[in-house]
Design an enzyme around this catalytic site. Structure first.
Site, PDB file in Angstrom:
ATOM      1  N   ASP A 245       0.857  -1.180   0.000  1.00 19.75           N
ATOM      2  CA  ASP A 245       0.000   0.000   0.000  1.00 19.75           C
ATOM      3  C   ASP A 245       0.896   1.234   0.000  1.00 19.75           C
ATOM      4  O   ASP A 245       2.020   1.176  -0.486  1.00 19.75           O
ATOM      5  CB  ASP A 245      -0.948  -0.026   1.203  1.00 19.75           C
ATOM      6  CG  ASP A 245      -2.271   0.685   0.924  1.00 19.75           C
ATOM      7  OD1 ASP A 245      -2.219   1.899   0.633  1.00 19.75           O
ATOM      8  OD2 ASP A 245      -3.336   0.054   0.988  1.00 19.75           O
ATOM      9  N   HIS A 268       1.932   1.920  -3.277  1.00 20.20           N
ATOM     10  CA  HIS A 268       1.043   2.912  -3.877  1.00 20.20           C
ATOM     11  C   HIS A 268       1.620   4.318  -3.854  1.00 20.20           C
ATOM     12  O   HIS A 268       0.905   5.275  -4.121  1.00 20.20           O
ATOM     13  CB  HIS A 268      -0.311   2.893  -3.158  1.00 20.20           C
ATOM     14  CG  HIS A 268      -1.087   1.632  -3.357  1.00 20.20           C
ATOM     15  ND1 HIS A 268      -2.328   1.415  -2.809  1.00 20.20           N
ATOM     16  CD2 HIS A 268      -0.788   0.495  -4.053  1.00 20.20           C
ATOM     17  CE1 HIS A 268      -2.770   0.213  -3.147  1.00 20.20           C
ATOM     18  NE2 HIS A 268      -1.836  -0.366  -3.902  1.00 20.20           N
TER      19      HIS A 268
END
Length: 431
Positions: A245, A268
Site C-alpha cells: 500500500d 502505492h
C-alpha cells in the site's frame, strides 16, 4: 550462561537480591554483555534492563509477552535507562508499553520480534494494536533488529482477495503504533509483513524517523509503511519502503510533516489522504508538508493527494520537490473523487457537490518515467476546484509501452515554470 544474559540465575522474588540487582544493574550488566552490544552503552546510561532477565524463552515459539511487559514496568521507572532486546527470537501476543515513564529512556531492539499467528490472541486488544507505545516523552527506539508482523494469516482473509461485502478491515491489528508521544526518535530498524499498517504515529509531536527498512509483498492489503494521523512536527528520512500500500500516508490533522531521502517501491507511492471520509461530520485537514529528495520505483502512484467525495476540510501548503520517478503508473495525481467502490459490482460512485479544498501545491524538479501514457492527473471538483497549483521544472517521459505521454486537468487553477512536460491543455483548466 548465555552471553546476553545477566542475573539469569537470580530469583527476582527475593527482596534482598532485588535490592542488590537494582544497585548494580548498570555496572554488572554492562560488564557481562557481549562485546558486540557494548557500543550502545554510554556514560549517561545508568541502567540496562535485559528482557531475558524476566523469564523469556526466546525460542520464537513460546509467548514472551508477559516477560516483556514485566521488563517494561521495571524499565519505565529507571532514569536514563535502556531496555535491551538481545539478538534472539521472541514471540509476542499484543503488548502495550504505556507511560508516563521517566524521560530519556531508550529501547534497543537487537533481536527479532515476531507476532503471534493465533488470531484469538487479538480479540481483546485495545484499538486493534499488536505493539503499542503510548504516553511517552523523550523516548528512543533503535538497535538494528527486526519486527515481523506475520501478516500472511490476515491478508488471505482480506476482502481485497475474497471480493466480499462489506469490506471492513477494521479488525486487523496495526503492527507498531505510537500514540500521544512527544520528542520521539525511531531509527535503524527493519519491519516486515505487518498485519495491517507497519508503523503508525497518532496524536504525537516532535518525531524523527530514520534509517528504516520496511518490506511486504506488493499484493499485501493495507500494509502502509508509515501512517501519520493527528501528528505535528515529524521528519521521516533516509529509509527504504516496499509494501502493498502507501509507502507513506499522511492523514487528518497532521501538520509540519517533512519527508526526505525515501526510496519507495513497490506500493502505492507517497499519499496525502485519503481525507474527508466522514463527509460533513468532521472537517479533516493536512497542511505544511514537504516531500524532498526521494525516489519512487514501480509504484502504482507517485505523489498523490486523494480526498473523498462529499468530504469537508483542507489540504494546503504542500511541496513535492527533487523527486525521481521510475516506471510509475500515476506519477502526479490529485483526485477529489476518491470513493470506495463495491468489490462485487465496481460501478462508478455518484458525484457529490461537497469536496475537501486543495490549494497551494507545488511540484518542483520532478523527473522520470511513467508506466502509462497519462502521467499527470488533476481530477478536481467543479464546486471546490483545486487552486494555486504550481508545476516548476517537471519532465516525465514514457517507459515500456507508454509512448504518448499526456496530462489530464479538470477544474484546476495552475501555473507552470521552466521546463514542464507533459502540460495540461488550458481549455481543461479554470482561469
Amino acid at each position: 550462561m548465555h552471553s546476553d544474559e545477566c542475573f539469569t540465575n537470580m530469583s527476582l522474588r527475593a527482596p534482598l537480591i532485588i535490592a542488590f540487582a537494582i544497585s548494580c544493574f548498570g555496572c554488572f550488566c554492562a560488564a557481562t554483555l557481549p562485546a558486540s552490544d557494548h557500543h550502545f552503552h554510554d556514560p549517561h546510561t545508568k541502567f540496562i534492563i535485559n528482557v531475558d532477565d524476566f523469564g523469556t524463552r526466546a525460542d520464537g515459539l513460546t509467548d514472551d509477552s508477559e516477560a516483556f511487559e514485566n521488563a517494561w514496568h521495571r524499565f519505565c521507572q529507571t532514569k536514563q535507562g535502556v531496555l535491551l532486546i538481545p539478538r534472539r527470537i521472541y514471540l509476542l501476543k499484543p503488548v502495550f508499553f504505556s507511560g508516563p515513564c521517566n524521560p530519556n529512556l531508550k529501547m534497543k531492539i537487537r533481536g527479532t520480534i515476531k507476532a503471534s499467528r493465533n488470531k484469538d490472541d487479538y480479540k481483546i486488544t485495545e484499538r486493534q494494536n499488536w505493539i503499542l507505545f503510548r504516553h511517552l516523552q523523550h523516548f528512543r527506539v533503535d538497535g538494528g533488529g527486526l519486527i515481523d508482523g506475520n501478516g500472511e494469516i490476515w491478508w488471505k482473509q482480506s476482502c481485497n482477495f475474497l471480493k466480499r461485502e462489506p469490506c471492513d478491515n477494521g479488525q486487523v491489528p496495526l503492527a507498531v503504533s505510537f500514540e500521544n508521544c512527544t520528542n520521539l526518535k525511531v531509527k535503524n530498524l527493519r519491519l516486515k509483513n505487518s498485519q495491517k499498517m507497519h508503523l503508525t504515529f497518532n496524536e504525537s509531536r516532535v518525531i524523527e524517523v530514520s534509517k528504516l527498512k520496511i518490506e511486504a509483498p506488493g499484493d499485501s492489503p493495507n500494509t502502509d509503511g508509515i501512517h501519520i494521523t493527528m501528528t505535528k512536527d515529524i521528519h521521516i528520512k533516509n529509509s527504504v519502503i516496499r509494501t502493498g500500500d502507501d509507502c507513506i500516508s499522511i492523514v487528518n490533522r497532521s501538520m509540519n510533516v517533512r519527508v526526505s531521502g525515501i526510496v519507495c517501491g513497490l506500493g502505492h507511492g507517497i499519499s496525502i489522504g485519503s481525507l474527508g471520509r466522514l463527509g460533513n461530520q468532521e472537517a479533516e485537514y493536512v497542511s505544511d508538508v514537504v516531500v524532498n529528495r526521494s525516489r519512487l520505483i514501480g509504484t502504482k502512484n507517485g505523489v498523490r493527494i486523494k480526498t473523498w467525495q462529499g468530504g469537508h476540510g483542507d489540504a494546503n501548503n504542500i511541496v513535492f520537490e527533487n523527486i525521481v520517478m521510475q516506471n510509475v503508473t500515476n506519477p502526479i495525481i490529485i483526485d477529489q473523487f476518491y470513493c470506495e467502490k463495491s468489490k462485487v459490482k465496481p460501478e462508478p460512485c455518484p458525484e457529490q457537490r461537497e469536496a475537501v479544498k486543495i490549494s497551494k501545491v507545488v511540484y518542483r524538479n520532478i523527473r522520470g518515467t511513467s508506466a502509462e501514457d497519462l502521467a499527470i492527473t488533476f481530477n478536481c471538483s467543479k464546486n471546490v476546484p483545486c487552486q494555486g497549483i504550481v508545476l516548476d521544472n517537471v519532465r516525465l517521459t514514457g517507459s515500456g509501452e507508454a509512448k504518448n505521454i499526456t496530462a489530464s486537468c479538470s477544474q484546476v487553477k495552475y501555473i507552470t515554470k521552466g521546463d514542464v512536460f507533459p502540460s495540461c491543455n488550458y481549455t481543461d483548466s479554470i482561469s
